[in-house]
Structures are given as C-alpha cells and as structure tokens.
Design a protein around this motif. Sequence first.
Motif: not given
Length: 591
Positions: A191-202, A214-225
């Motif tokens: 999440v953002s360091t300033n949730t007043l400006a960006a109040n969503y899961i990045k 061995g298993i590269e961490p997966e980064i999932i963007e475009d979260i619509n929760l």
Amino acid sequence: MNVMLFLVISLIVHSIPLPFNPELFRPRRLLRWLPFRLVWGTVAWVFICLIMGMTLPWAYLTLATSFGLVLLLSGVGLRTMGFHRIRPTQEASMALVCIGIIVLITVPVYSGVVAWTSDVANAQVFDEMIVETDQPLFNSTIPDGQVRLVTQEYALYVAQQHIAPLGSEWIPAAAHITTRNGRLVWVVIVVSTNTLAANYIKALVVVDANDPQGIEPEIIEDINLPLGESLFWDKNIQFSNYLNDMTSAFQYAYPTWDPLGVLAYVQTRTPIDFGFVERAIGPIVYFENGSIITYETIEETPDWITQAYSEEWLERQVSRWGGYRREDGFDLFAGGFLWTIAPSSDRLEMTEDTRYIINPDSNRVEALVAVHPVTSSRTLAGIFRATRTTVYYHDLSSYSYVSGDAAAENVVGQLTPPASGFYFASMPLLYPVEISPSQTAWTWYAPIFWVKGYWDDSDYYVFTDMNLHALALVDASNINRYYIQETGGTIWGEDLVRTTREGFVALFGATLSDIFELTANVTSTTAFVDNGDTHVLLGTDNSSYLFIEGAKMWMNHTDWYALLTIEPGESFTATIQIVGEQHRIVAFVKN
C-alpha cells in the motif's frame, strides 16, 4: 447494529432530561440545554466507535458510564456547558449525584468482574469444541517441498526487495499465509505510505513459503479489491465491517484465491455476547468483481477458505483454556490466591503463536499451536491442531518431547557467532521423519536466520539485511541429536530440506530411500476427488509399482497437465516419493 444506529442511541440517552420537568421542553429552554447534550452524546460516540472501535457489550457499558457522568454533573449543577439550564431542586440534585456516583462505580466494577470471570466461561466454551487425543499429529511424513521455511518477517523482507520498481512511496504493509496453485505461500499487501492520497492496494507479492529463492516472488498489480488492510477509513476492511456491525470483533483478514483463481479478501468474524464470551462464526468474503458472500457458520464455509476463523481468537481461547486448567475443569484461581489457594500445576502456556502449515495427511492448511507446562517452557505438553471446522488437542505429555523453543535455542547455540548481526531460529515445526520402515523419529524442523539491523525510536527492531542461514532438524525426544545444514548461498527450498533430512537420518545409521525415479508404461488412468482435490491413479506395467498417485499440489503445473493428458500405452518417467503406503508422483514427464 451499525455505528449510525448506535449514534442515535447515544444522542437519545444523553438527551434525557433528569429530573424531568415539562418546562424544559419549551422551545427557548430546549435550545439552552439540548445542544450541549447532543454534542456530549456525539463526542461519546466518537470515542466509543471511531477512536476505540468497541464491540457492542463494551460500547453499552462505556455509554452507561458517560451517562452516569452526565447525571453527576447535572446534580452538581455546573454553571457552564448547559448543566445549569436544567436547575434541579436540592433533593433532586442529591438524587442525581448519588445515582451518578453509583453508576460510575458500578459499571467499571461490573465490567472488570465480568471480563475477569469470562475467561473461565470462554475456556469452558472452547473446551466443548476441542477433540482431545493422545494420538500423533500426523500419520504421514511431510514432503520436502511442503515444509514451511519462511516466517512472516522474512516474507516482508523478501517482498521489500522486489517492489522497488513500484516506487519508493509503496511499502509492504502486511503478510498472510495461504495457498496458491497448490503451494503454501505468503501474500504480502503493498500500500501507499500516504493512504489519504492513494487509498487502495497497489499490488500483492506472492512469496513461496518453502523456496523464496528458487521460486521467484510473483508481483500482482491491477488489484481491484474493494477493501483491504492498512487502508484509510471505510476502505480498511476491518474498520469498514465494524461500521456495519458492532456485535463482532473483526480482526484477522487475508487475501486468497478461490478454485477458479479469482482473488478474494476474507474477513473473519468473532461475535461477543454480553457475558464477554466469544464464539467464532463464518467469514465475509469480498471478491474483485464487487460481489460479497457472508457465511453464517464455520461449517458452511467452503474448503478453499484456508482460515475460517480469526487467528487472534484461536490464540486467546488457547491461552484461556490452558491458563485456567485445574484437574478436569477450570478454576478462576488456577494461578493461586495469596497463601490460601495453591497454583494449579495443570496450567499450560503457548510456546509460540499460531503456525499455519500443510497437513501431510490431508494436504489441507491447518493451524498448529504448541503449548508447554507453565512450570517448564522446555517441555512440550501438546499441540493444538485447528482445521476449518474442528480443533484437536494432541496431548503429547507422555512422550517427554522437548519444546520447539528449547530445540531451536540449542541448535543456534552450536553456531559460531557471525562477524555482524546475529542468528536466531524461528517457527520450529514438529513432523515425523522416517528412519526406516519400522522406525520414525518425531523431529523439530527449525529454520535459522541471520539478521542485521537496528532499534528505532519506538524500540522496534528494523531489519536492514536478512537471509535464511540454515535448517536444523532436532530429535524431539533427544535434544542432543540434531543436524544443521547451512545453505552456503547455494541450496534452498526442497533441496535444503532433503539434504538436511539425509544428514539427520544418517545420525541413526540409516539412509534415505523414500524418493526414486520410475520409468514405465501406462496401463490405466483413474481420476477421483479427495477432499475437494482431483487425484489421478496411474496403473503401470512395473510389477513393483502397479499403481502410483498424482495430485496437483504435489507437482508443478507442467507436470500436472502432462499427467492429466497421458493415455494407456504411453511411456513416462516420474519421480516418486513414498509417503506412508502411498506412492506420490512429485515430478512427471511423457517419454
């Protein structure tokens, strides 16, 4: 009850004119005293709901205390803030003062007594849920690829190293254990360091719980929760649910995926009655498409929801159950009272907090909570094993096992201190290790980490560097029988577990023989469902291994699809792991 209804109740309660006088309802007189009372009621509501987030029993008790203070001040007849506008007689003033003092004394005393005695009531309710047994935790050994090696702190650290492309304004805020594509993983919320400006899961960062290198961490963007943790106001999943329902505590929440791969956020619920007894019920699930499903009971919650009730509730109940034990029941004075009541020797304490693992028998995520006698933190008394619908208590006191903390502390003490930073072992887990077909050793799997950091102004240790240094296996019945395998920066995950297990088994003068490679032709294929998961039973022309079994969670996707599409008469090469009497396919290719 939602918080807006409670606001109406607060305003009505604080607006009751005592002593009653019809003159007070004349418009001019009403405007002199009512606005202040409405402000008082609003301030009380803000404190109860928006600042403290009290559940309904505590909210009503606090509201009663506030009203008692109103009565006291009305009786005293302050010349400020509107109280003088009511102008009670001397007799009425004395009555108001007395009633106010009684309320201000009675409510806190009642709250304290009920909160104190409710611990025993909660222990008794929890005891009715528990299935007690002296049987071992598991019948099967844990596959090397399913051993949990990653702690929450390490998952957050790994996620931090991979979110730099997102920008410095994004931080990992929370990490939760669940499953994805058949593997145990940590899901880290960014999440953002300033949730007043960006109040969503990045983004979400998926960190494998067995092999994050061995298993590269997966980064999932475009979260619509629609909701999430560490967000502001009504976007915060716990606070948003509290605004709609004050009868329950909304604590543990986590993201996961349904069987179709749809992302969802699960919010657990724990209603609290007026006796302060807590009973967990089914969770609320929020999906990306905006749909919401509320499960009224734990029993109707589907299997794919790995944690149907709150981790905090489970730990509270275990602590109460263990802390008030005396013989076959529960005693409010189990801890002793002065010189008249001796402390109970039956009391138990949690050794560590809850650990979520994959049960090797069922391949389901379950919670483990180890407990030790209050008189000896180095002895294992038993382990709670919580499934989706049932809590089992495995009483292991007769086995004379050492606790996980004692095992971890012993192996860390065998390491040469590093030039900088320090080593610590965390999250020891108890599993059976097969030494031979006729011998099994119950063993603590203890990951050992190296960390470096500093203490900040809040006395919180901040990690600046961290890695998995080693894995230790310790015989639970003999703390001096252990094997430590350092990673050396080259061996991780499943290979690390297997190498460590080989070294541990060698301490008994034995060798591993539970994994081998098989090349054969298919004679038959049979698909069936076990605990909601599809399995494939493969018939072979090898007389020693006529049938072998595969499941999605035991292998990678490529191998699983190859297994699903193979036909009788075709040739294959498979890696087989023997788990009890089962021959599991852990790798599979067509020839």
